[in-house]
Design a protein around this motif. Structure first.
Motif, PDB file in Angstrom:
ATOM      1  N   SER A   1       0.743  -1.110   0.053  1.00  0.00           N
ATOM      2  CA  SER A   1       0.042   0.086   0.037  1.00  0.00           C
ATOM      3  C   SER A   1       0.927   1.460   0.011  1.00  0.00           C
ATOM      4  N   PRO A   2       0.511   2.190  -0.697  1.00  0.00           N
ATOM      5  CA  PRO A   2       1.300   3.516  -0.856  1.00  0.00           C
ATOM      6  C   PRO A   2       1.146   4.319   0.582  1.00  0.00           C
ATOM      7  N   TYR A   3       0.298   3.840   1.493  1.00  0.00           N
ATOM      8  CA  TYR A   3       0.002   4.471   2.623  1.00  0.00           C
ATOM      9  C   TYR A   3       0.872   4.098   4.016  1.00  0.00           C
ATOM     10  N   HIS A   4       1.553   2.959   3.595  1.00  0.00           N
ATOM     11  CA  HIS A   4       2.417   2.123   4.572  1.00  0.00           C
ATOM     12  C   HIS A   4       3.589   2.533   4.682  1.00  0.00           C
ATOM     13  N   PHE A   5       4.148   2.742   5.750  1.00  0.00           N
ATOM     14  CA  PHE A   5       5.689   3.152   5.934  1.00  0.00           C
ATOM     15  C   PHE A   5       6.742   2.401   5.054  1.00  0.00           C
ATOM     16  N   PRO A   6       7.184   3.180   4.005  1.00  0.00           N
ATOM     17  CA  PRO A   6       7.916   2.687   3.132  1.00  0.00           C
ATOM     18  C   PRO A   6       9.492   2.611   3.583  1.00  0.00           C
ATOM     19  N   GLY A   7       9.793   2.980   4.755  1.00  0.00           N
ATOM     20  CA  GLY A   7      11.107   2.750   5.300  1.00  0.00           C
ATOM     21  C   GLY A   7      11.850   4.108   5.437  1.00  0.00           C
ATOM     22  N   ARG A   8      13.149   4.338   5.843  1.00  0.00           N
ATOM     23  CA  ARG A   8      13.912   5.475   6.087  1.00  0.00           C
ATOM     24  C   ARG A   8      14.681   5.549   4.847  1.00  0.00           C
ATOM     25  N   GLY A   9      15.061   4.922   4.110  1.00  0.00           N
ATOM     26  CA  GLY A   9      15.747   4.886   3.050  1.00  0.00           C
ATOM     27  C   GLY A   9      17.306   5.262   3.460  1.00  0.00           C
ATOM     28  N   LEU A  10      17.781   6.101   2.685  1.00  0.00           N
ATOM     29  CA  LEU A  10      19.104   6.610   2.731  1.00  0.00           C
ATOM     30  C   LEU A  10      19.198   7.581   3.739  1.00  0.00           C
TER      31      LEU A  10
ATOM     32  N   LEU B   1      19.279  -5.786  -9.745  1.00  0.00           N
ATOM     33  CA  LEU B   1      20.052  -6.961  -9.859  1.00  0.00           C
ATOM     34  C   LEU B   1      21.500  -6.900 -10.106  1.00  0.00           C
ATOM     35  N   ALA B   2      21.528  -5.922 -11.327  1.00  0.00           N
ATOM     36  CA  ALA B   2      23.137  -5.676 -11.967  1.00  0.00           C
ATOM     37  C   ALA B   2      23.805  -4.931 -10.875  1.00  0.00           C
ATOM     38  N   GLU B   3      23.261  -3.961 -10.534  1.00  0.00           N
ATOM     39  CA  GLU B   3      24.117  -3.051  -9.491  1.00  0.00           C
ATOM     40  C   GLU B   3      24.457  -3.833  -8.340  1.00  0.00           C
ATOM     41  N   LEU B   4      23.627  -4.700  -7.589  1.00  0.00           N
ATOM     42  CA  LEU B   4      24.005  -5.757  -6.647  1.00  0.00           C
ATOM     43  C   LEU B   4      25.376  -6.684  -7.133  1.00  0.00           C
ATOM     44  N   GLY B   5      25.181  -6.972  -8.359  1.00  0.00           N
ATOM     45  CA  GLY B   5      26.152  -7.836  -8.833  1.00  0.00           C
ATOM     46  C   GLY B   5      27.348  -7.238  -8.672  1.00  0.00           C
ATOM     47  N   ALA B   6      27.362  -5.904  -9.056  1.00  0.00           N
ATOM     48  CA  ALA B   6      28.699  -4.950  -9.169  1.00  0.00           C
ATOM     49  C   ALA B   6      29.462  -4.795  -7.766  1.00  0.00           C
ATOM     50  N   GLN B   7      28.529  -5.135  -6.506  1.00  0.00           N
ATOM     51  CA  GLN B   7      29.194  -4.997  -5.309  1.00  0.00           C
ATOM     52  C   GLN B   7      29.761  -6.173  -4.718  1.00  0.00           C
ATOM     53  N   ARG B   8      30.438  -6.292  -3.592  1.00  0.00           N
ATOM     54  CA  ARG B   8      31.116  -7.562  -3.058  1.00  0.00           C
ATOM     55  C   ARG B   8      30.614  -7.778  -1.884  1.00  0.00           C
ATOM     56  N   ARG B   9      29.174  -7.309  -1.614  1.00  0.00           N
ATOM     57  CA  ARG B   9      28.416  -7.627  -0.421  1.00  0.00           C
ATOM     58  C   ARG B   9      27.618  -8.953  -0.892  1.00  0.00           C
ATOM     59  N   PRO B  10      27.498  -9.934   0.122  1.00  0.00           N
ATOM     60  CA  PRO B  10      26.279 -10.770  -0.121  1.00  0.00           C
ATOM     61  C   PRO B  10      24.990 -10.279  -0.513  1.00  0.00           C
ATOM     62  N   VAL B  11      24.025 -11.056  -1.047  1.00  0.00           N
ATOM     63  CA  VAL B  11      22.710 -10.653  -1.630  1.00  0.00           C
ATOM     64  C   VAL B  11      21.928 -11.651  -1.264  1.00  0.00           C
TER      65      VAL B  11
ATOM     66  N   ASP C   1      16.114   0.532  -4.805  1.00  0.00           N
ATOM     67  CA  ASP C   1      16.328   1.569  -5.984  1.00  0.00           C
ATOM     68  C   ASP C   1      18.067   1.347  -6.329  1.00  0.00           C
ATOM     69  N   PRO C   2      18.248   1.033  -7.483  1.00  0.00           N
ATOM     70  CA  PRO C   2      19.834   0.717  -7.743  1.00  0.00           C
ATOM     71  C   PRO C   2      20.509   1.964  -7.614  1.00  0.00           C
ATOM     72  N   ARG C   3      19.991   2.926  -7.435  1.00  0.00           N
ATOM     73  CA  ARG C   3      20.988   4.280  -7.321  1.00  0.00           C
ATOM     74  C   ARG C   3      21.321   4.216  -5.800  1.00  0.00           C
ATOM     75  N   GLU C   4      20.807   3.553  -5.113  1.00  0.00           N
ATOM     76  CA  GLU C   4      21.077   3.551  -3.585  1.00  0.00           C
ATOM     77  C   GLU C   4      22.130   2.569  -3.262  1.00  0.00           C
ATOM     78  N   VAL C   5      22.196   1.498  -4.098  1.00  0.00           N
ATOM     79  CA  VAL C   5      23.031   0.310  -3.763  1.00  0.00           C
ATOM     80  C   VAL C   5      24.293   0.480  -3.046  1.00  0.00           C
ATOM     81  N   ALA C   6      25.101   1.480  -3.799  1.00  0.00           N
ATOM     82  CA  ALA C   6      26.595   1.600  -3.666  1.00  0.00           C
ATOM     83  C   ALA C   6      26.607   2.191  -2.197  1.00  0.00           C
TER      84      ALA C   6
END
Length: 347
Positions: free
Chosen positions: A145-154, A204-214, A177-182
């Motif tokens: 739902s768009p009315y539920h708490f979406p998290g604090r994000g960055l 998924l592609a951005e996560l693949g560029a990181q060296r953190r477990p997914v 958001d792929p822009r927030e992955v790094a």
């Protein structure tokens, strides 16, 4: 399509093969190194791709189902994934390490979403004392739902780092958001993907560029092939540290324990289970966790909070398993898993 190159192929030679394979404007190719092996990933119309007659080329690996790298017989997918140091991180990173897929049952607990920093620190200290290998606390949530708490994000990154330091425990958090992955990867020890994000290819592609477990959650309507293809997207960008998390499936949604054994025949990747989201009830978390352990789950992802009555999202409190009972639950799950393994019949 995948082109496997011979062991010891240099980066320059791999780039040359990729450039020749992807020479057509409708084909993209790039080299990737996984499990000590070298591949060139070819994306696009295979009929337009060119496999060069190069001494570096070992074999062509067709990918008709879209997931060759994660297959059990590929020899690429890891059986164990480490969450926590010695991955790169700040000097104050927790020293605790958890291995998913090892001989012991790995588990993480915490609130679905990171809300109060004070409450999250208290929860982190409590679940760590109970023996948890990591804290779960989502910064971003894919809500229904768009009315539920979406998290604090960055905005919650500083708080997440504070919790990680204060409790000296690895943290798992969700990213959408792929822009927030790094930025999130600078703080979190493991990056979680909601099942509704399995088709988010840029993510998924951005996560693949990181060296953190997914940590890839299965969507309630996602097939096993959908799930494995999402893991393959991460692999093709160079990251094979993927953990699969099963939960509820079908309509109406029911705990999908069968996915654990079904995946065993198809991939070496570790598989854990979320008994909280799959049942939506704290009273059913223990039975679901025990059943998942009998099916051979490598770990559990449990919702728990010391102050569930203070959670923002209506209904989240109903999922929270009492943190003071976590150690007893996990100990029982390990006994059940060991008993089930002793009764396995070879087919």
């Amino acid at each position: 399509m995948l082109i496997e190159l011979r062991p010891g192929t240099s980066a320059e030679a791999a780039e040359e093969v990729a450039a020749r394979a992807g020479a057509h404007e409708d084909v993209t190719a790039w080299p990737v190194r996984l499990a000590g092996r070298v591949f060139v990933v070819v994306s696009g119309d295979e009929s337009l791709a060119h496999v060069p007659a190069s001494p570096a080329v070992l074999a062509r690996r067709p990918t008709p189902d879209g997931h060759w790298l994660v297959r059990r017989d590929s020899g690429v997918a890891p059986r164990e994934v480490t969450i926590g140091p010695p991955l790169s991180g700040p000097p104050e990173a927790p020293r605790q390490v958890g291995v998913v897929g090892g001989p012991r049952l790995w588990w993480a607990a915490g609130p679905c979403a990171l809300e109060s920093t004070e409450d999250a620190v208290e929860t982190a200290l409590t679940v760590r004392a109970q023996g948890a290998h990591a804290l779960r606390a989502g910064l971003s949530k894919t809500r229904s739902s768009p009315y539920h708490f979406p998290g604090r994000g960055l905005r919650g990154l500083e708080a997440l780092a504070e919790i990680r330091r204060a409790a000296a425990i690895p943290v798992i958090t969700e990213v959408c958001d792929p822009r927030e992955v790094a930025a999130v990867a600078e703080v979190a020890d493991c990056l979680q993907v909601d099942g509704r994000q399995l088709d988010n290819r840029p993510l998924l592609a951005e996560l693949g560029a990181q060296r953190r477990p997914v940590l890839l959650m299965r969507g309630p309507r996602a097939s096993l092939d959908d799930w494995l293809r999402a893991a393959e997207f991460v692999f093709t960008r160079g990251n094979s540290a993927v953990v699969l998390c099963a939960g509820a499936t079908g309509t109406p949604q029911q705990p999908g324990f069968g996915a654990i054994t079904a995946l065993r025949a198809r991939t070496e990747l570790p598989v854990i289970f979320d008994p909280s989201h799959s049942t939506r009830s704290a009273s059913l978390v223990a039975p679901a966790a025990l059943a998942a352990s009998a099916y051979g789950a490598d770990g559990l992802l449990i919702e728990s909070c010391t102050k569930p009555e203070r959670l923002y999202r209506p209904g989240d409190a109903a999922h929270m398993f009492p943190p003071e009972s976590l150690a007893d639950l996990v100990a029982t799950c390990e006994r059940v898993r060991d008993s089930a393994r002793s009764l396995e019949v070879s087919c």
